[in-house]
Design an enzyme around this catalytic site. Structure first.
Site, PDB file in Angstrom:
ATOM      1  N   GLU A  98       0.809  -1.205   0.063  1.00  0.00           N
ATOM      2  CA  GLU A  98      -0.030  -0.141   0.069  1.00  0.00           C
ATOM      3  C   GLU A  98       0.853   1.208  -0.010  1.00  0.00           C
ATOM      4  O   GLU A  98       2.021   1.255   0.324  1.00  0.00           O
ATOM      5  CB  GLU A  98      -0.835   0.133   1.144  1.00  0.00           C
ATOM      6  CG  GLU A  98      -2.125  -0.419   1.134  1.00  0.00           C
ATOM      7  CD  GLU A  98      -3.309   0.564   0.491  1.00  0.00           C
ATOM      8  OE1 GLU A  98      -2.584   1.305  -0.321  1.00  0.00           O
ATOM      9  OE2 GLU A  98      -4.431   0.451   0.612  1.00  0.00           O
ATOM     10  N   ASP A  99       0.314   2.259  -0.288  1.00  0.00           N
ATOM     11  CA  ASP A  99       0.908   3.538  -0.511  1.00  0.00           C
ATOM     12  C   ASP A  99       0.642   4.340   1.009  1.00  0.00           C
ATOM     13  O   ASP A  99       1.718   4.733   1.699  1.00  0.00           O
ATOM     14  CB  ASP A  99       0.614   4.602  -1.489  1.00  0.00           C
ATOM     15  CG  ASP A  99      -0.893   4.675  -1.544  1.00  0.00           C
ATOM     16  OD1 ASP A  99      -1.633   4.164  -0.908  1.00  0.00           O
ATOM     17  OD2 ASP A  99      -1.360   5.822  -2.356  1.00  0.00           O
ATOM     18  N   ASP A 102      -4.696   5.274   5.815  1.00  0.00           N
ATOM     19  CA  ASP A 102      -5.155   6.402   6.669  1.00  0.00           C
ATOM     20  C   ASP A 102      -6.526   6.002   7.416  1.00  0.00           C
ATOM     21  O   ASP A 102      -6.513   5.422   8.532  1.00  0.00           O
ATOM     22  CB  ASP A 102      -5.802   7.441   5.538  1.00  0.00           C
ATOM     23  CG  ASP A 102      -6.444   8.686   6.035  1.00  0.00           C
ATOM     24  OD1 ASP A 102      -6.326   8.877   7.175  1.00  0.00           O
ATOM     25  OD2 ASP A 102      -7.178   9.236   5.206  1.00  0.00           O
ATOM     26  N   PHE A 151      -2.726  15.858   4.398  1.00  0.00           N
ATOM     27  CA  PHE A 151      -2.948  15.316   2.904  1.00  0.00           C
ATOM     28  C   PHE A 151      -1.587  15.388   2.390  1.00  0.00           C
ATOM     29  O   PHE A 151      -0.996  16.649   2.133  1.00  0.00           O
ATOM     30  CB  PHE A 151      -3.967  15.988   2.394  1.00  0.00           C
ATOM     31  CG  PHE A 151      -4.481  15.396   0.967  1.00  0.00           C
ATOM     32  CD1 PHE A 151      -5.383  14.062   1.108  1.00  0.00           C
ATOM     33  CD2 PHE A 151      -3.853  15.442  -0.245  1.00  0.00           C
ATOM     34  CE1 PHE A 151      -5.487  13.259   0.301  1.00  0.00           C
ATOM     35  CE2 PHE A 151      -4.258  14.752  -1.285  1.00  0.00           C
ATOM     36  CZ  PHE A 151      -5.147  13.613  -1.235  1.00  0.00           C
ATOM     37  N   ARG A 164       1.723  12.498  -8.765  1.00  0.00           N
ATOM     38  CA  ARG A 164       2.059  11.284  -8.542  1.00  0.00           C
ATOM     39  C   ARG A 164       3.590  11.067  -8.744  1.00  0.00           C
ATOM     40  O   ARG A 164       4.122  10.119  -8.361  1.00  0.00           O
ATOM     41  CB  ARG A 164       1.316  10.252  -9.248  1.00  0.00           C
ATOM     42  CG  ARG A 164      -0.275  10.002  -8.958  1.00  0.00           C
ATOM     43  CD  ARG A 164      -1.135   8.660  -9.632  1.00  0.00           C
ATOM     44  NE  ARG A 164      -2.117   8.492  -9.564  1.00  0.00           N
ATOM     45  CZ  ARG A 164      -2.887   8.061  -8.515  1.00  0.00           C
ATOM     46  NH1 ARG A 164      -2.374   7.616  -7.369  1.00  0.00           N
ATOM     47  NH2 ARG A 164      -4.189   7.926  -8.717  1.00  0.00           N
TER      48      ARG A 164
END
Ligand code: IMP
Length: 180
Positions: A98-99, A102, A151, A164
């Protein structure tokens, strides 16, 4: 793009070091096994590419695309499967890449999905962990960095499908998304 960034959280070099560290941990964990390593599109693509090359172990790779954000900065809470993996995970050792974790909803959805398909084991490697955002329990086994509740974009992470391709991870200036 640099002008839209308020501050850099992790430099290219720091990310490289984290990938090497995590790659070695994964190599050790799966010695003598051939896990199915599943990258979560699209955010984990660069991380996946770097981490698998830092782990000298047999593995099979696949990708899954799920969505919950729909272009904003807050999770909608509902996770939908957009594109499935092609490999069969029944009886296999699964490693999810996963990046960022959250709310934990995406990870929980993925873990439940692979558990229902009969995976032998399920572990998670995430580049970033944002524990302050957690709404459901979803723990990672390998973590690059713990991030504050902000964020972040770059190195695969997007805002509105952009940023990205930033080579580092940073916090966006609030004015970029405050008009939404
Ligand atoms: P969760 O389901 O809330 O844990 O969110 C997981 C997904 O939301 C990640 O795979 C990202 O695609 C996206 N996400 C969560 N936080 C951020 C962020 O700070 N920047 C960019 N994307 C994020």
């Amino acid at each position: 793009m640099d002008n839209d960034i308020l501050k850099v959280l992790y430099s290219q070099n720091e990310i490289k070091e984290a990938c090497e560290r995590l790659g070695k941990q994964i190599q050790k964990e799966y010695e003598g096994k051939t896990p199915v390593v599943i990258g979560v599109l699209k955010g984990a693509v660069f991380f996946m590419a770097d981490i698998v090359r830092a782990a000298d172990t047999y593995m099979q790779m696949d990708f899954i695309d799920v969505s919950s954000y729909h272009g904003g900065t807050k999770s909608s809470g509902e996770v939908e499967l957009v594109t499935d993996i092609t490999l069969d995970v029944a009886g296999r050792d699964v490693l999810i890449i996963e990046d960022i974790v959250d709310t934990g909803q995406t990870l929980k959805f993925l873990m439940d999905t692979f558990a229902n398909r009969g995976a032998n084991s399920i572990k998670v490697c995430t580049l970033l962990d944002k524990p302050a955002g957690r709404l459901v329990e979803a723990n990672s086994d390998f973590i690059g960095f713990e991030v504050p509740n902000e964020f972040v974009v770059g190195y695969g992470l997007d805002y509105d499908e952009k940023y990205r391709n930033l080579p580092y991870i940073g916090v966006l200036k609030p004015k970029i998304y405050s008009h939404n």
